[in-house]
Design an enzyme around this catalytic site. Structure first.
Site, PDB file in Angstrom:
ATOM      1  N   LYS A 206       0.820  -1.209   0.000  1.00 20.00           N
ATOM      2  CA  LYS A 206       0.000   0.000   0.000  1.00 20.00           C
ATOM      3  C   LYS A 206       0.861   1.269   0.000  1.00 20.00           C
ATOM      4  O   LYS A 206       0.647   2.188  -0.777  1.00 20.00           O
ATOM      5  CB  LYS A 206      -0.948   0.005   1.197  1.00 20.00           C
ATOM      6  CG  LYS A 206      -1.896   1.205   1.226  1.00 20.00           C
ATOM      7  CD  LYS A 206      -2.653   1.315   2.546  1.00 20.00           C
ATOM      8  CE  LYS A 206      -3.609   0.180   2.748  1.00 20.00           C
ATOM      9  NZ  LYS A 206      -4.467   0.386   3.960  1.00 20.00           N
ATOM     10  N   GLU A 212      10.586  -5.698   3.204  1.00 16.33           N
ATOM     11  CA  GLU A 212      10.793  -6.958   2.507  1.00 16.33           C
ATOM     12  C   GLU A 212      10.318  -6.875   1.060  1.00 16.33           C
ATOM     13  O   GLU A 212      11.002  -7.328   0.130  1.00 16.33           O
ATOM     14  CB  GLU A 212      10.053  -8.087   3.222  1.00 16.33           C
ATOM     15  CG  GLU A 212      10.506  -8.326   4.657  1.00 16.33           C
ATOM     16  CD  GLU A 212       9.678  -7.568   5.674  1.00 16.33           C
ATOM     17  OE1 GLU A 212       9.639  -8.006   6.834  1.00 16.33           O
ATOM     18  OE2 GLU A 212       9.070  -6.529   5.308  1.00 16.33           O
ATOM     19  N   GLY A 263      -4.579  -4.902   6.017  1.00 15.76           N
ATOM     20  CA  GLY A 263      -3.862  -5.823   5.153  1.00 15.76           C
ATOM     21  C   GLY A 263      -4.434  -7.222   5.157  1.00 15.76           C
ATOM     22  O   GLY A 263      -4.565  -7.864   4.104  1.00 15.76           O
ATOM     23  N   ARG A 264      -4.800  -7.736   6.331  1.00 19.41           N
ATOM     24  CA  ARG A 264      -5.302  -9.103   6.407  1.00 19.41           C
ATOM     25  C   ARG A 264      -6.735  -9.217   5.906  1.00 19.41           C
ATOM     26  O   ARG A 264      -7.271 -10.330   5.830  1.00 19.41           O
ATOM     27  CB  ARG A 264      -5.177  -9.633   7.828  1.00 19.41           C
ATOM     28  CG  ARG A 264      -5.791  -8.757   8.905  1.00 19.41           C
ATOM     29  CD  ARG A 264      -5.287  -9.165  10.286  1.00 19.41           C
ATOM     30  NE  ARG A 264      -5.739  -8.308  11.354  1.00 19.41           N
ATOM     31  CZ  ARG A 264      -5.161  -7.143  11.687  1.00 19.41           C
ATOM     32  NH1 ARG A 264      -4.121  -6.709  11.007  1.00 19.41           N
ATOM     33  NH2 ARG A 264      -5.617  -6.427  12.701  1.00 19.41           N
ATOM     34  N   GLU A 349      -3.075 -11.873  14.390  1.00 20.30           N
ATOM     35  CA  GLU A 349      -2.728 -10.456  14.265  1.00 20.30           C
ATOM     36  C   GLU A 349      -3.894  -9.575  14.687  1.00 20.30           C
ATOM     37  O   GLU A 349      -3.695  -8.472  15.200  1.00 20.30           O
ATOM     38  CB  GLU A 349      -2.298 -10.136  12.836  1.00 20.30           C
ATOM     39  CG  GLU A 349      -1.682  -8.752  12.673  1.00 20.30           C
ATOM     40  CD  GLU A 349      -1.022  -8.556  11.316  1.00 20.30           C
ATOM     41  OE1 GLU A 349       0.174  -8.876  11.184  1.00 20.30           O
ATOM     42  OE2 GLU A 349      -1.704  -8.082  10.386  1.00 20.30           O
ATOM     43  N   HIS A 380      -1.215 -38.255  10.052  1.00 23.74           N
ATOM     44  CA  HIS A 380       0.040 -38.996  10.170  1.00 23.74           C
ATOM     45  C   HIS A 380       1.156 -38.111  10.722  1.00 23.74           C
ATOM     46  O   HIS A 380       2.334 -38.443  10.586  1.00 23.74           O
ATOM     47  CB  HIS A 380       0.431 -39.571   8.805  1.00 23.74           C
ATOM     48  CG  HIS A 380      -0.563 -40.563   8.284  1.00 23.74           C
ATOM     49  ND1 HIS A 380      -0.473 -41.911   8.533  1.00 23.74           N
ATOM     50  CD2 HIS A 380      -1.703 -40.392   7.565  1.00 23.74           C
ATOM     51  CE1 HIS A 380      -1.492 -42.536   7.967  1.00 23.74           C
ATOM     52  NE2 HIS A 380      -2.258 -41.636   7.384  1.00 23.74           N
ATOM     53  N   LYS A 489      10.589  -4.359  13.379  1.00 29.43           N
ATOM     54  CA  LYS A 489      10.996  -3.667  12.145  1.00 29.43           C
ATOM     55  C   LYS A 489      11.969  -2.533  12.447  1.00 29.43           C
ATOM     56  O   LYS A 489      12.962  -2.339  11.737  1.00 29.43           O
ATOM     57  CB  LYS A 489       9.762  -3.102  11.433  1.00 29.43           C
ATOM     58  CG  LYS A 489       8.842  -4.137  10.809  1.00 29.43           C
ATOM     59  CD  LYS A 489       7.695  -3.431  10.106  1.00 29.43           C
ATOM     60  CE  LYS A 489       6.737  -4.395   9.439  1.00 29.43           C
ATOM     61  NZ  LYS A 489       5.624  -3.689   8.766  1.00 29.43           N
TER      62      LYS A 489
END
Length: 530
Positions: A206, A212, A263-264, A349, A380, A489
């Site tokens: 955004k 990153e 964001g999520r 979050e 398993h 950060k």
């Protein structure tokens, strides 16, 4: 603006505590089914595209009735209505929370809409139409064989999950890749075998400042030019509102979204571009329609027949009374392999908070840890712990009735396994040999989709969003900020300068300082250059 009341400050809270101490902690589901012939009918229901069986959980009608009283006492309905109306319920950032607007049909007004809503909805559909038109152009462009999405957090988890989940609807002539980690191994692996002239890069950030994402974007741009690529504008698109920064990289095609989209919760916005390219305009609109159908269910259904409300109340019951610290998620569909990872961000979050809306420290626990893997693989791996471990861990299964593949026998066997796990967890198996003894009475929730389609996936994701809203509202927290990701950060910037030799090593705790020096000693030459 309406402020909900914390659940532990309401009159039903001590009643629930007494109920749990007297009956809840002693509840045996096996006996509960024997005593209540209608238990399944009461604790199961249909919602848009989802059938839910909640009967194999550690509650009874009285538990649920008290939890519904708790929801009413906190003002859940008013808080829900404030969200849909566009009030600034994200109080720490003074923002509305309107991801539901992203899937609302054009020109649909809801009771209580704030004055800005009509213009916001018009902007949503203007951007949506432009984004989907671009997606169709890419789909018809035979020179583009590979689409690389570069983002992190919600800019990666949502589209990655959805594109993989809907692979049966995906355009066969294009491959989709997702890069999120700043670890160069990921980007390097993706770029191997790609050709610049056949690749479209989507840079999703955004602000266009996410560390990153921007490092990966610049490395992708360097690779593109090193491979002889010249038309940056034709091979890079940005999902961002920072047009100055996107133009600085030579990117001219951009699609933005708004500060009232977290964001999520952004998969429904332009962040869904990879999904729109993969499944097409019609498929993406069906995805939005499924989400909107669940929105309307959550907005209008009475609390006692409201599936997101019932799931959210069950989460509070388990977290604050039984003390369960996690929930295992097992989708019995191989294409949903990124579903648990997506839910981890959505819930942890959102509700991984220890401070209430008023800034006070909470006295009750909040978000459980979310984890899981598709079935039958998980059977398993970690199901041993679910059945016989020292801790009781609630399980949530998502199953699909109709398969989209043609292989005979597989779907029945898959569903048999899913149903058998919930039965085995509940009924257990007595044995004098402790190694073969299954205690049973272990809870599970079963969510069933008729088939995995864009519309049903949209409904399922919206269901989970609203469930998180319900538990967060009862706990009295802001489910829509994420200040907890900022400190690491900030510290990383300082440490990066030290690792590269740009600055001397600063005072840290002794562990961090020694680790920084260990790296520098191994990577710097005798003159100190790193």
């Amino acid at each position: 603006m309406f402020m909900p009341l914390r659940c532990d400050q309401t009159p039903p809270w001590p009643l629930l505590q007494a109920h749990y101490a007297d009956r809840g902690r002693h509840l045996d589901m096996r006996r509960a089914f024997e005593q209540d012939a209608d238990r399944f009918a009461h604790f199961s229901q249909s919602a848009p595209h989802v059938f839910a069986d909640l009967s194999k959980n550690l509650w009874d009608r009285d538990s649920e009735a008290l939890l519904l009283d708790l929801a009413r006492a906190t003002g859940l309905e008013a808080h829900r209505n404030a969200m849909f109306a566009g009030e600034a319920i994200n109080t720490t950032e003074n923002r509305a929370v309107l991801h539901t607007l992203l899937r609302r049909p054009a020109n649909v007004a809801l009771p209580g809409d704030v004055p800005e809503t009509a213009q916001r909805l018009a902007d949503v559909h203007s951007t949506l139409n432009a984004m989907l038109a671009f997606a169709e152009e890419v789909r018809s462009d035979t020179t583009i064989t590979d689409v690389v999405n570069i983002g992190i957090g919600g800019s990666d988890l949502g589209p990655h999950m959805a594109v993989r989940a809907l692979e049966e609807f995906r355009i066969p002539s294009k491959r989709f890749h997702f890069v999120s980690n700043v670890d160069g191994h990921e980007l390097h692996h993706v770029l191997q075998g790609l050709k610049a002239e056949n690749t479209l890069f989507i840079i999703a950030s955004k602000t266009f400042t996410t560390a990153e994402t921007m490092m990966n974007a610049r490395s992708a741009l360097d690779w593109f030019t090193a491979q002889g690529g010249q038309d940056v504008a034709g091979h890079f698109v940005a999902l961002s509102t920072n047009l100055e920064a996107t133009r600085a990289l030579g990117i001219t095609t951009t699609f933005g979204f708004w500060d009232w989209v977290g964001g999520r919760y952004s998969l429904w916005s332009a962040i869904g571009l990879p999904m729109a390219i993969a499944i097409g305009e019609q498929g993406f609109r069906e995805f939005l329609a499924g989400g909107h159908a669940m929105d309307e269910h959550f907005r209008t259904a009475p609390l006692a027949q409201n599936l997101p409300v019932r799931l959210g109340l069950l989460d509070v019951w388990y977290r604050n009374f039984y003390g369960f610290t996690s929930r295992c998620v097992a989708p019995y569909h191989a294409s949903m392999c990124r579903y648990a990872a997506y839910l981890q961000q959505l819930e942890m979050e959102s509700n991984g908070k220890r401070v209430a809306l008023d800034g006070s420290t909470l006295t009750c626990a909040t978000s459980p840890a979310i984890w899981g893997e598709p079935g039958t693989n998980g059977q398993h791996a970690f199901f041993q712990m679910l059945h016989q471990g020292a801790d009781v861990l609630p399980l949530e299964i998502v199953a699909v009735r109709k398969a989209s593949h043609p292989l005979p026998g597989h779907q029945q066997k898959l569903l048999a396994n899913a149903l058998a796990q919930t039965q085995a967890l509940m009924v257990g198996k007595a044995s004098d040999d402790g190694h073969r003894h299954f205690p049973g009475n272990r809870p599970s929730t079963f969510l069933l989709l008729e088939s995995l389609t864009p519309e049903s996936l949209g409904a399922l994701i919206a269901l989970q969003e609203h469930r998180v809203f319900v538990s967060g509202a009862l706990w009295g927290i802001n489910s829509f900020d994420q200040w907890g990701v900022e400190l690491g950060k900030q510290l990383a910037k300082t440490i990066l300068a030290e690792l590269t030799g740009e600055t001397p090593v600063q005072p840290h705790d002794s562990s961090t300082e020694h680790l920084v020096r260990l790296y520098r000693n191994a990577n710097c030459d005798k003159d100190g250059a790193c």
